[in-house]
Design a protein around this motif. Structure first.
Motif, PDB file in Angstrom:
ATOM      1  N   SER A 127       1.052  -1.465  -0.170  1.00  0.00           N
ATOM      2  CA  SER A 127       0.526   0.002  -0.305  1.00  0.00           C
ATOM      3  C   SER A 127       1.242   1.766  -0.180  1.00  0.00           C
ATOM      4  CB  SER A 127      -0.991   0.198   1.422  1.00  0.00           C
ATOM      5  OG  SER A 127      -0.478   0.123   2.201  1.00  0.00           O
ATOM      6  N   GLY A 128       2.244   1.183   0.527  1.00  0.00           N
ATOM      7  CA  GLY A 128       2.567   2.163   0.646  1.00  0.00           C
ATOM      8  C   GLY A 128       3.279   2.530  -0.575  1.00  0.00           C
ATOM      9  N   VAL A 129       3.705   1.269  -1.577  1.00  0.00           N
ATOM     10  CA  VAL A 129       4.638   1.745  -2.988  1.00  0.00           C
ATOM     11  C   VAL A 129       3.296   2.536  -3.814  1.00  0.00           C
ATOM     12  CG1 VAL A 129       5.291   0.417  -4.664  1.00  0.00           C
ATOM     13  CG2 VAL A 129       6.449  -0.150  -2.541  1.00  0.00           C
ATOM     14  N   THR A 130       1.865   1.605  -3.196  1.00  0.00           N
ATOM     15  CA  THR A 130       0.642   2.248  -4.280  1.00  0.00           C
ATOM     16  C   THR A 130       1.022   4.205  -4.177  1.00  0.00           C
ATOM     17  OG1 THR A 130       0.127  -0.202  -4.290  1.00  0.00           O
ATOM     18  CG2 THR A 130      -1.248   2.053  -4.705  1.00  0.00           C
ATOM     19  N   VAL A 131       0.749   3.735  -3.179  1.00  0.00           N
ATOM     20  CA  VAL A 131       0.918   5.623  -2.490  1.00  0.00           C
ATOM     21  C   VAL A 131       1.536   6.330  -3.620  1.00  0.00           C
ATOM     22  CG1 VAL A 131       0.470   7.265  -1.179  1.00  0.00           C
ATOM     23  CG2 VAL A 131      -0.504   5.471  -0.489  1.00  0.00           C
ATOM     24  N   ASP A 132       2.511   6.109  -3.660  1.00  0.00           N
ATOM     25  CA  ASP A 132       3.917   6.275  -4.210  1.00  0.00           C
ATOM     26  C   ASP A 132       3.444   6.188  -5.763  1.00  0.00           C
ATOM     27  OD1 ASP A 132       4.568   7.679  -1.380  1.00  0.00           O
ATOM     28  OD2 ASP A 132       6.909   5.588  -2.011  1.00  0.00           O
ATOM     29  N   ARG A 133       3.614   5.840  -6.119  1.00  0.00           N
ATOM     30  CA  ARG A 133       3.224   5.771  -7.796  1.00  0.00           C
ATOM     31  C   ARG A 133       1.625   6.341  -7.833  1.00  0.00           C
ATOM     32  NH1 ARG A 133       4.421  -0.967  -8.173  1.00  0.00           N
ATOM     33  NH2 ARG A 133       6.741  -0.280  -8.128  1.00  0.00           N
ATOM     34  N   ALA A 134       0.384   5.847  -7.615  1.00  0.00           N
ATOM     35  CA  ALA A 134      -0.499   6.838  -7.637  1.00  0.00           C
ATOM     36  C   ALA A 134      -0.386   8.004  -7.893  1.00  0.00           C
ATOM     37  CB  ALA A 134      -1.934   6.362  -6.940  1.00  0.00           C
ATOM     38  N   ALA A 135       0.595   8.485  -6.385  1.00  0.00           N
ATOM     39  CA  ALA A 135       1.234  10.185  -7.044  1.00  0.00           C
ATOM     40  C   ALA A 135       1.301  10.450  -7.886  1.00  0.00           C
ATOM     41  CB  ALA A 135       1.361  10.325  -5.709  1.00  0.00           C
ATOM     42  N   GLU A 136       2.833   9.734  -8.392  1.00  0.00           N
ATOM     43  CA  GLU A 136       3.406   9.778  -9.268  1.00  0.00           C
ATOM     44  C   GLU A 136       2.247  10.575 -10.491  1.00  0.00           C
ATOM     45  OE1 GLU A 136       6.912   8.659 -12.224  1.00  0.00           O
ATOM     46  OE2 GLU A 136       6.522   7.666 -10.143  1.00  0.00           O
ATOM     47  N   THR A 137       1.433   9.060 -10.470  1.00  0.00           N
ATOM     48  CA  THR A 137       1.097   8.851 -12.029  1.00  0.00           C
ATOM     49  C   THR A 137      -0.635   9.895 -11.978  1.00  0.00           C
ATOM     50  OG1 THR A 137       1.738   6.503 -12.206  1.00  0.00           O
ATOM     51  CG2 THR A 137      -0.861   7.618 -13.713  1.00  0.00           C
ATOM     52  N   LEU A 138      -1.198  10.454 -11.211  1.00  0.00           N
ATOM     53  CA  LEU A 138      -2.647  10.683 -10.963  1.00  0.00           C
ATOM     54  C   LEU A 138      -2.654  12.321 -10.070  1.00  0.00           C
ATOM     55  CD1 LEU A 138      -4.434   7.394  -9.972  1.00  0.00           C
ATOM     56  CD2 LEU A 138      -4.221   8.566 -13.001  1.00  0.00           C
ATOM     57  N   GLY A 139      -1.109  11.658  -9.453  1.00  0.00           N
ATOM     58  CA  GLY A 139      -2.219  13.049  -8.545  1.00  0.00           C
ATOM     59  C   GLY A 139      -2.176  12.555  -7.239  1.00  0.00           C
ATOM     60  N   THR A 140      -1.595  13.613  -6.032  1.00  0.00           N
ATOM     61  CA  THR A 140      -1.774  12.817  -4.750  1.00  0.00           C
ATOM     62  C   THR A 140      -3.410  13.429  -4.404  1.00  0.00           C
ATOM     63  OG1 THR A 140      -1.094  15.473  -4.054  1.00  0.00           O
ATOM     64  CG2 THR A 140       0.818  14.485  -3.813  1.00  0.00           C
ATOM     65  N   ARG A 141      -4.107  13.910  -4.792  1.00  0.00           N
ATOM     66  CA  ARG A 141      -5.117  14.658  -4.673  1.00  0.00           C
ATOM     67  C   ARG A 141      -6.229  13.655  -5.697  1.00  0.00           C
ATOM     68  NH1 ARG A 141      -6.507  20.241  -2.444  1.00  0.00           N
ATOM     69  NH2 ARG A 141      -6.303  20.461  -0.135  1.00  0.00           N
ATOM     70  N   HIS A 142      -6.398  12.540  -6.240  1.00  0.00           N
ATOM     71  CA  HIS A 142      -7.020  11.811  -6.953  1.00  0.00           C
ATOM     72  C   HIS A 142      -7.703  10.990  -6.245  1.00  0.00           C
ATOM     73  CE1 HIS A 142      -8.121   8.764  -9.983  1.00  0.00           C
ATOM     74  NE2 HIS A 142      -8.395   9.847 -10.967  1.00  0.00           N
ATOM     75  N   PRO A 143      -9.020  10.361  -6.605  1.00  0.00           N
ATOM     76  CA  PRO A 143      -9.118   9.883  -5.497  1.00  0.00           C
ATOM     77  C   PRO A 143      -9.023   8.713  -5.503  1.00  0.00           C
ATOM     78  CG  PRO A 143     -11.592  11.065  -6.514  1.00  0.00           C
ATOM     79  CD  PRO A 143     -10.095  11.068  -7.597  1.00  0.00           C
ATOM     80  N   LEU A 144      -8.158   7.907  -6.042  1.00  0.00           N
ATOM     81  CA  LEU A 144      -7.746   6.505  -5.820  1.00  0.00           C
ATOM     82  C   LEU A 144      -6.431   6.652  -5.102  1.00  0.00           C
ATOM     83  CD1 LEU A 144      -7.223   3.651  -7.039  1.00  0.00           C
ATOM     84  CD2 LEU A 144      -6.025   4.390  -8.854  1.00  0.00           C
ATOM     85  N   THR A 145      -5.315   7.808  -5.487  1.00  0.00           N
ATOM     86  CA  THR A 145      -4.638   7.864  -4.032  1.00  0.00           C
ATOM     87  C   THR A 145      -4.837   8.558  -3.064  1.00  0.00           C
ATOM     88  OG1 THR A 145      -3.310   9.021  -6.502  1.00  0.00           O
ATOM     89  CG2 THR A 145      -2.557   9.602  -4.086  1.00  0.00           C
ATOM     90  N   LEU A 146      -6.040   8.807  -2.630  1.00  0.00           N
ATOM     91  CA  LEU A 146      -6.347   9.229  -1.760  1.00  0.00           C
ATOM     92  C   LEU A 146      -7.689   8.013  -0.782  1.00  0.00           C
ATOM     93  CD1 LEU A 146      -8.856  12.510  -2.432  1.00  0.00           C
ATOM     94  CD2 LEU A 146      -6.412  12.541  -1.561  1.00  0.00           C
ATOM     95  N   SER A 147      -7.301   7.319  -1.907  1.00  0.00           N
ATOM     96  CA  SER A 147      -7.740   5.296  -1.293  1.00  0.00           C
ATOM     97  C   SER A 147      -6.613   4.617  -1.136  1.00  0.00           C
ATOM     98  CB  SER A 147      -8.839   4.893  -2.205  1.00  0.00           C
ATOM     99  OG  SER A 147     -10.422   5.466  -2.638  1.00  0.00           O
TER     100      SER A 147
END
Length: 998
Positions: free
Chosen positions: A920-940
């Motif tokens: 989940s930690g790696v997923t947070v970093d990759r989602a922030a890079e791909t979608l931005g820190t405030r995208h709903p998937l990143t927030l989830s």
């Protein structure tokens, strides 16, 4: 008929047997109901009168019943078996006159009857209202006429008074006064309807051409019509006609609809399904020989649907199939003697034997005999002298005797007016059924063969030819004026029976065949609106398409005829008629390659349109094969910057996207767009290429870039094509899709709601583009938290997509996948599991096991298994989905990140919190890079990571991550959004895979 019911305390003295001819069943039912309400025991006896049994014996047999005998006197009752008045007079005087207390009668005819009928003292029930008829009936039986209470609310009403037919009665042919026999079949139809469950009252009368299916349905409508509030007849030989005639029921049901017949059709089907305003309805679909084309139009509900068809495949569409054969010999003889009264029974028997009791043959030949003084023997000799000698033998395709009979009739037509035969032969180059002769009448008369031009240019000769065909019942003229500006929906047409069509078409000199085929091809070409993208032109194309095969358009080398074929293919592509489009494309490819050569320029046009249809139907591999052939050849022959090469490459890029080869699709799409801009500038085709590049970017998870490009395309299309062009509406739809995928749910819903309203108006409610827009609106509502509206719309779109396009269509699969994850969280988990397994199996069959869509659906299925407690299986499936999705699209694609989010949750559930937190930690970093820190998937992912940290007892870090994520949830979605509330309640987030548009 219903079986007799005996009230408590009934005796033989209170029993009444009603004797009636089958055609007067409505009277018997009405009388029986009245008597049963007054406490009498009623037995219904249909009067069967075999020729070998005399009326005297039949009346004596009737005397064996208990109680009184009530005879319903009618022409049918007295004429069954072709009885003479003398036979009836003798029987009535010998039986009834000797036992008058047992017999009573009512009369439902105004025709002359045998004199001895007076001994029955029948009470006349014709020409009066129900109240007076009831009074006369009771008076004749010596029963008190005390008023009966009205049925209580909810109590089933009895049959309607026969003189007062259904309040809504439309399109039903006039009753055939010569209708003969068929009582067992009619009784079986009635029984099947009576025992059917609500929504299952569908019966198909199935049999070969000429067995009288339409006549049987007509008789059922008249005989049983008093038991229905609505009786509506629809000619169902073509889908477009069936839809239109069904929609015309709307005004009769007082339904509030607009002028578009698609909306009226939807309202009609919904009204019938709900049984509001009428529960007792009968819909007859006549000539429905292609169930795959119209089965989705068959309504469900409390009423009944009666279908006539040659095709037994209706059995596969939840219909009770009732085989309709030829007449029994006695029925044939009775029919012949009523039609040709001068014939003796022996002559009628001889003719019936020669024609093998086929009802349509009997009708056609006796009609001809009735207009002539030719004896049966002479007629039989003509048959024997014909080309076909075994005139009584029936072949697998059609009866030989039928061919011979039509040869005689055609010879008669040729002798009296040869132009009528020319017109008939031309009609056989249209599809059988409804022949749009207005196309011939209204076409340009230049360059026509001399005799054809003479027929078309002389109104008197034209009308004489039509009258001649009508006179001999060769065709049935039709004319409907719906007020449409499209001649495809209004104008003069013929109904030509299929077997007649086949016989006339076969029996034609080769010179006529060539000339007439060319005339019809020219007529179809001139009817081409040449605007297949314009929804206003679709009714015209729907009228043209069924006739392409019979006119043999594919054999023509005329560029205008070939352009017609391509326009029809394009119409099928944009209107959603994919199956028919694929069939036409396959035949065109085979024919044109032989006719024109493998590399003729027209072949590349054909491949372009054919591949489009294949792709929309989900047949990406087949489309890729033919598009790659075109790309390679055109590049080598004309160079990489040729316009035709670019068009083929544009299709190839879309095929690669469908096959899940997104990086390849991106490379092709990018250079195509640059070349289109260089060649054409801001042209419609350039915008198509720009749209396709945006589609590929979306498939790669690059939603922001996709939205930017789609907005540019939308703006340019509005300026170039107009706000309501189908392509412009499509751009609005994909912009809303991108907004939703970026988590801008409120904005997406606003754009998509307006777009759906426009799509329904312009494209029609069941067009694939409209359905796709509605599907996206449902997802906007779902992501926005309006689960009730979302669920209702999702399930409705799924049902309509599968009905219109089939269960394996890409849009149907997308809709079913969405319905599955909705049901998992808000409906029936077992239903969700069943649907999910079905979607997965269909995708695997279509795309193969490693396609991203298949992997994503496996991830969705793992969530279902999680919810039903199968944690280990769910965990294994999700781990595999994560690995496969990473292989398919990379570790930073939103789909992979979603799989990772779900996998971390399952790792936690199966007792592996350390690897869950790591993932989940790696997923947070990759989602922030791909979608931005405030995208709903990143927030989830951030909320999920906090939960995993908490499971590792790292409370301080968990609270920090959670607090920061919640603050961003409040800022992005608001404090009351369902995702925010779930996060605040520490409900573990999950991700649903949504198959995307291709």
């Amino acid at each position: 008929m219903s079986e007799a019911r005996t009230p408590a305390g009934a005796t033989a003295r209170s029993a009444v047997t009603i004797s009636f001819a089958g055609a007067e069943r409505a009277w018997a039912a009405w009388i029986g109901h009245l008597l049963e309400r007054r406490g009498l025991h009623v037995d219904h006896r249909r009067w069967d009168s075999p020729a070998e049994v005399s009326p005297r014996e039949l009346l004596r047999e009737l005397q064996l019943v208990q109680g009184r005998i009530l005879i319903v006197v009618s022409e049918r009752y007295l004429q069954l078996g072709a009885r003479t008045p003398e036979e009836w007079n003798a029987a009535l005087l010998e039986v009834v006159a000797l036992d008058p207390a047992r017999f009573a009668a009512v009369s439902v005819t105004t025709a002359p009857v045998p004199e001895a009928t007076a001994v029955l003292d029948p009470a006349g029930l014709t020409g009066i209202d129900a109240e007076e008829a009831e009074r006369r009936l009771l008076d004749r039986l010596g029963l008190p006429a005390d008023p009966m209470p009205e049925p209580a609310d909810g109590e089933e009403r009895g049959p309607r008074f026969p003189n007062a037919m259904s309040g809504v009665w439309g399109g039903v042919p006039r009753r055939n006064t010569r209708f003969t026999g068929r009582d067992p079949l009619l009784d079986e139809v009635c029984r099947l309807f009576r025992v059917s469950e609500p929504g299952g009252g569908v019966v198909t009368l199935c049999g070969m051409s000429g067995v009288g299916k339409t006549q049987l349905a007509t008789e059922y409508a008249h005989r049983f019509g008093s038991e229905y509030d609505v009786v509506w007849w629809v000619n169902a030989d073509k889908r477009v006609t069936c839809r239109l005639l069904l929609s015309e029921l709307a005004p009769s049901l007082d339904l509030p609809t607009d002028e578009k017949y698609g909306e009226r059709l939807r309202a009609v089907r919904d009204s019938l399904r709900r049984g509001d305003p009428y529960r007792r309805w009968l819909l007859i679909l006549d000539g429905a020989d292609e169930p795959d084309q119209i089965w989705d139009l068959v309504p469900t509900g409390p009423g009944h649907v009666l279908i006539t068809s040659q095709n037994p495949e209706w059995r596969e569409h939840n219909s009770n199939l009732l085989d309709v054969g030829v007449y029994e010999r006695g029925e044939s003889v009775a029919f012949i003697r009523r039609r040709v009264t001068r014939l003796a029974e022996s002559e009628a028997t001889e003719l019936a034997e020669a024609l093998e009791d086929l009802p349509l043959l009997l009708d056609q030949t006796t009609g001809w005999l009735n207009d002539s003084d030719l004896s049966v023997q002479a007629y039989m000799e003509l048959l024997e002298d014909g080309i076909e000698h075994d005139v009584v033998k029936v072949s697998a395709d059609f009866p030989v005797a039928f061919q011979t009979a039509w040869s005689i009739l055609l010879n008669k037509l040729r002798e009296t007016l040869p132009e009528s035969v020319d017109l008939l032969r031309m009609c056989t180059f249209f599809a059988s059924g409804s022949i749009p002769v207005w196309l011939l009448r209204d076409m340009s008369h230049d360059d026509l063969p001399e005799r054809v031009a003479r027929l078309f240019n002389d109104p008197l000769l034209w009308n004489r030819a039509i009258d001649q065909l009508r006179r001999y019942s060769v065709v049935r003229p039709e004319f409907r004026d719906t007020g449409s500006h499209h001649p495809a929906l209004s104008g003069e047409s013929f109904y030509l029976h299929r077997m007649v069509h086949q016989i006339v078409h076969k029996d034609m000199p080769e010179k006529d065949r060539q000339e007439f085929a060319e005339v019809v091809r020219q007529a179809l070409t001139e009817a081409d609106p040449r605007r297949p993208m314009d929804p206003q032109s679709w009714p015209a194309y729907a009228e043209i398409v069924p006739h392409l095969r019979h006119a043999d358009v594919l054999s023509s080398t005329d560029p205008q005829v070939q352009r017609l074929v391509l326009n029809c293919l394009r119409y099928m592509y944009v209107s959603g008629e994919y199956e028919a489009g694929i069939e036409l494309g396959e035949r065109a490819m085979d024919t044109w390659r032989s006719l024109l050569g493998e590399t003729h320029p027209r072949i590349w046009d054909l491949i372009h349109h054919y591949a489009n249809v294949l792709r929309e139907a989900g047949q990406y591999a087949r489309a890729e094969v033919i598009n790659r052939i075109a790309v390679d050849h055109l590049r080598d022959e004309r160079g990489p910057h040729d316009l035709e090469h670019l068009r083929a490459a544009k299709g190839l890029a879309a095929d690669l996207g469908g096959l899940g080869r997104y990086d390849e699709a991106l490379l092709v799409s990018q250079w195509i767009l640059l070349d289109f801009r260089d060649l054409l500038g801001e042209h419609s085709e350039t915008l198509d290429a720009q749209n396709n590049l945006a589609e590929t970017l979306r498939l790669l998870g690059r939603y922001t870039e996709s939205l930017e490009m789609n907005r540019l395309t939308w703006k340019a299309r509005r300026e170039l094509l107009g706000d309501r062009h189908p392509r412009t509406l499509y751009s609005g739809f994909v912009c809303a899709t991108d907004l939703r995928l970026l988590g801008r749910y409120a904005e997406a819903e606003t754009v998509q709601a307006e777009n759906v309203r426009e799509q329904r108006i312009v494209m029609g409610p069941d067009n694939p583009q409209t359905l796709a827009a509605e599907h996206n609106l449902a997802l906007c509502l779902y992501r926005g938290g309006d689960h009730d509206r979302a669920g209702e719309l999702l399930l409705r779109v799924q049902e309509r997509s599968e009905r219109v396009l089939g269960e394996t269509d890409p849009l149907s699969l997308r809709s079913a996948a969405s319905s599955g994850f909705f049901l998992r969280e808000h409906g029936d988990i077992e239903q969700a599991r069943e649907l999910g397994e079905s979607v997965l199996a269909r995708y695997e069959s279509m795309l193969g096991a490693g396609h991203p869509f298949v992997v994503g659906c496996r991830a969705n299925h793992a969530l279902v298994l999680r919810n039903v407690g199968e944690l280990d299986t769910a965990h294994d499936l999700m781990e595999q989905a994560l690995a496969d999705m990473t292989t398919a699209v990379g570790d930073k694609h939103p789909w992979t990140l979603g799989c990772a989010l779900n996998t971390s949750a399952l790792r936690n559930l199966v007792g592996d919190p350390e690897s869950a937190a790591t993932l989940s930690g790696v997923t947070v970093d990759r989602a922030a890079e791909t979608l931005g820190t405030r995208h709903p998937l990143t927030l989830s992912a951030r909320i999920a990571h906090a939960a995993d940290l908490r499971a590792l007892r790292d409370q301080q870090q968990a609270e920090k991550v959670e607090r920061e994520a919640l603050a961003d949830f409040y800022a992005v979605l608001g404090k009351q959004h369902v995702h925010t509330v779930s996060a605040r309640c520490r409900t573990r987030p999950y991700w649903d895979f949504e198959p995307q548009i291709i």
